[in-house]
Design an enzyme around this catalytic site. Structure first.
Site, PDB file in Angstrom:
ATOM      1  N   SER A 178      59.966  31.641 -19.602  1.00  0.00           N
ATOM      2  CA  SER A 178      58.609  31.238 -19.248  1.00  0.00           C
ATOM      3  C   SER A 178      57.598  31.719 -20.290  1.00  0.00           C
ATOM      4  O   SER A 178      57.789  31.486 -21.481  1.00  0.00           O
ATOM      5  CB  SER A 178      58.271  31.745 -17.848  1.00  0.00           C
ATOM      6  OG  SER A 178      57.085  31.166 -17.370  1.00  0.00           O
ATOM      7  N   ASP A 308      62.530  21.205 -14.364  1.00  0.00           N
ATOM      8  CA  ASP A 308      61.337  22.046 -14.495  1.00  0.00           C
ATOM      9  C   ASP A 308      60.161  21.201 -14.948  1.00  0.00           C
ATOM     10  O   ASP A 308      60.164  20.649 -16.051  1.00  0.00           O
ATOM     11  CB  ASP A 308      61.599  23.165 -15.512  1.00  0.00           C
ATOM     12  CG  ASP A 308      60.371  24.032 -15.729  1.00  0.00           C
ATOM     13  OD1 ASP A 308      59.497  24.058 -14.838  1.00  0.00           O
ATOM     14  OD2 ASP A 308      60.297  24.690 -16.785  1.00  0.00           O
ATOM     15  N   HIS A 361      62.535  26.192 -13.218  1.00  0.00           N
ATOM     16  CA  HIS A 361      61.768  26.891 -14.257  1.00  0.00           C
ATOM     17  C   HIS A 361      62.399  28.206 -14.685  1.00  0.00           C
ATOM     18  O   HIS A 361      62.123  28.695 -15.770  1.00  0.00           O
ATOM     19  CB  HIS A 361      60.338  27.124 -13.774  1.00  0.00           C
ATOM     20  CG  HIS A 361      59.446  27.740 -14.809  1.00  0.00           C
ATOM     21  ND1 HIS A 361      59.266  27.186 -16.061  1.00  0.00           N
ATOM     22  CD2 HIS A 361      58.710  28.888 -14.800  1.00  0.00           C
ATOM     23  CE1 HIS A 361      58.445  27.961 -16.759  1.00  0.00           C
ATOM     24  NE2 HIS A 361      58.100  28.986 -16.014  1.00  0.00           N
TER      25      HIS A 361
END
Length: 383
Positions: A178, A308, A361
């Protein structure tokens, strides 16, 4: 002469013992986990910055295979402001929460089968300062920044290795997901420059791993519409919040803090992701760092969950293509037990891009597949 040599060897042994004495605390058991831990866990703080004002908290899990020779990773969770404990219990660590109705007691921890620590030593690091259990002794400390975080993590690692000299020669990788995808390439560059210019101990830097990485917001956000056009919506169950609450209940328990050797009074309420932690986002794009790291020959693995929508894989593909390296292993499926687990492509700059079928994600949606992928890549095998 023999007496002098003996004294020098004895002094060296004492110094090593002193370093180990201050390197952290070995944790044999944890509240919520039944019996002794089936792996070696150390927690502690490493001071960085002026007068070591910034105290960075870490969880270190030894490889369950061959810790003296296996790779050493530092794992950074995104945010900024998300604790690396999230990676340890939700993504690729040896522990996970048992999802059950919360009754006010310490949430239950169980062992996992997919931990990356089966083949690697991992330092789960709370950064920037203010994240997780990391704190500053200076109430007037400057607000952290992306570039400042890169320098702080480099300093942390050199200080940590100075206290753990048995890991000097282990192949070293920076890993995370991320928002840390913005900072990790800068950290790799910082470590590389430090090795070349000045700093000891040398870090045996080999490469980096990034999952669903924030890279350049314009590319990332512009890819969402075409991605959504071609994909169905993700089910509500995929975004369930309840498991995340268990980590808050666990880490805010007094017995847990005592077990982890958290400095009393250094932290108020623990948050898995504390978005009140301010961080100057002064790296607009990490693409130039990727280019510099590629020129220096470092390996990299870029992972994208193909469901994602926060950082869609089509945006990640776009910035990888912008590096303009030729393809040496064309787009193909990678398999787990004769089933397609995703698709992969490898470039001439030693960068491997891989999607995870059904992945979100973070790694937690497909931990078994991600574990198999990592084990193949870290050992130099084709995915």
């Amino acid at each position: 002469m023999a007496s002098l040599i003996f004294k020098l060897l004895f002094l060296q042994l004492v110094l090593v013992l002193i370093q180990h004495a201050y390197s952290g605390s070995i944790i044999r058991s944890l509240p919520g986990f039944e019996g002794p831990l089936p792996f070696e866990l150390e927690t502690g703080y490493i001071g960085v910055g002026e007068a070591e004002e910034d105290q960075m908290f870490y969880y270190f899990v030894k490889s369950e295979s061959n810790p003296i020779e296996d790779p050493l990773l530092v794992w950074l969770t995104g945010g900024p402001g998300c604790s690396s404990f999230s990676g340890l219990v939700y993504e690729n660590g040896p522990l996970a929460f048992k999802v059950e109705t919360y009754n006010g007691s310490v949430p239950t921890l169980v062992s996992t089968t997919y931990s990356w620590t089966k083949v690697a030593n991992i330092i789960y690091l709370d950064q920037p300062v203010g994240t997780g259990f990391s704190y500053s002794r200076n109430p007037l400390a400057d607000i952290p920044s992306d570039t400042g975080s890169a320098k702080r993590v480099n300093e942390f690692l050199r200080n940590w290795l100075a206290k753990h000299p048995e890991y000097f020669s282990n192949p070293f990788y920076v890993a995370g997901n991320s928002y840390s995808g913005k900072v990790i390439p800068a950290i790799v560059q910082e470590i590389s420059n430090g090795n070349y210019i000045c700093c000891k101990p040398q870090i045996n830097l080999q490469g980096y791993v990034i999952g669903n990485p924030v890279t350049y917001y314009d590319h990332d956000k512009d890819s969402r519409i075409p991605f959504a056009h071609g994909m169905g919506l993700i089910s509500d169950e995929l975004f369930e919040t309840y498991r995340y609450l268990l980590s808050n209940y666990w880490a805010n328990n007094k017995s847990v803090r005592r077990a982890l050797k958290v400095v009393k009074g250094s932290k108020g309420k623990w948050e898995r992701c504390d978005y009140a932690v301010h961080c100057k986002k002064d790296i607009i794009s990490s693409i130039p760092y990727h280019m510099n790291n590629s020129i220096k020959g470092y390996r990299s693995l870029v992972i994208s969950g193909d469901h994602d929508m926060t950082i869609p894989f089509v945006g990640t593909q776009a910035w990888i293509s912008s590096l303009n390296y030729s393809v040496i292993d064309k787009w193909r499926p990678w398999m787990v037990l004769d089933q397609v687990a995703g698709y992969t492509k490898t470039y001439a700059n030693k960068m491997t891009f891989a999607t995870v079928k059904g992945g979100g994600h973070t790694l937690e949606y497909k931990p078994e597949e991600c574990s198999i992928m990592f084990k193949r890549w870290i050992s130099g095998q084709p995915l």
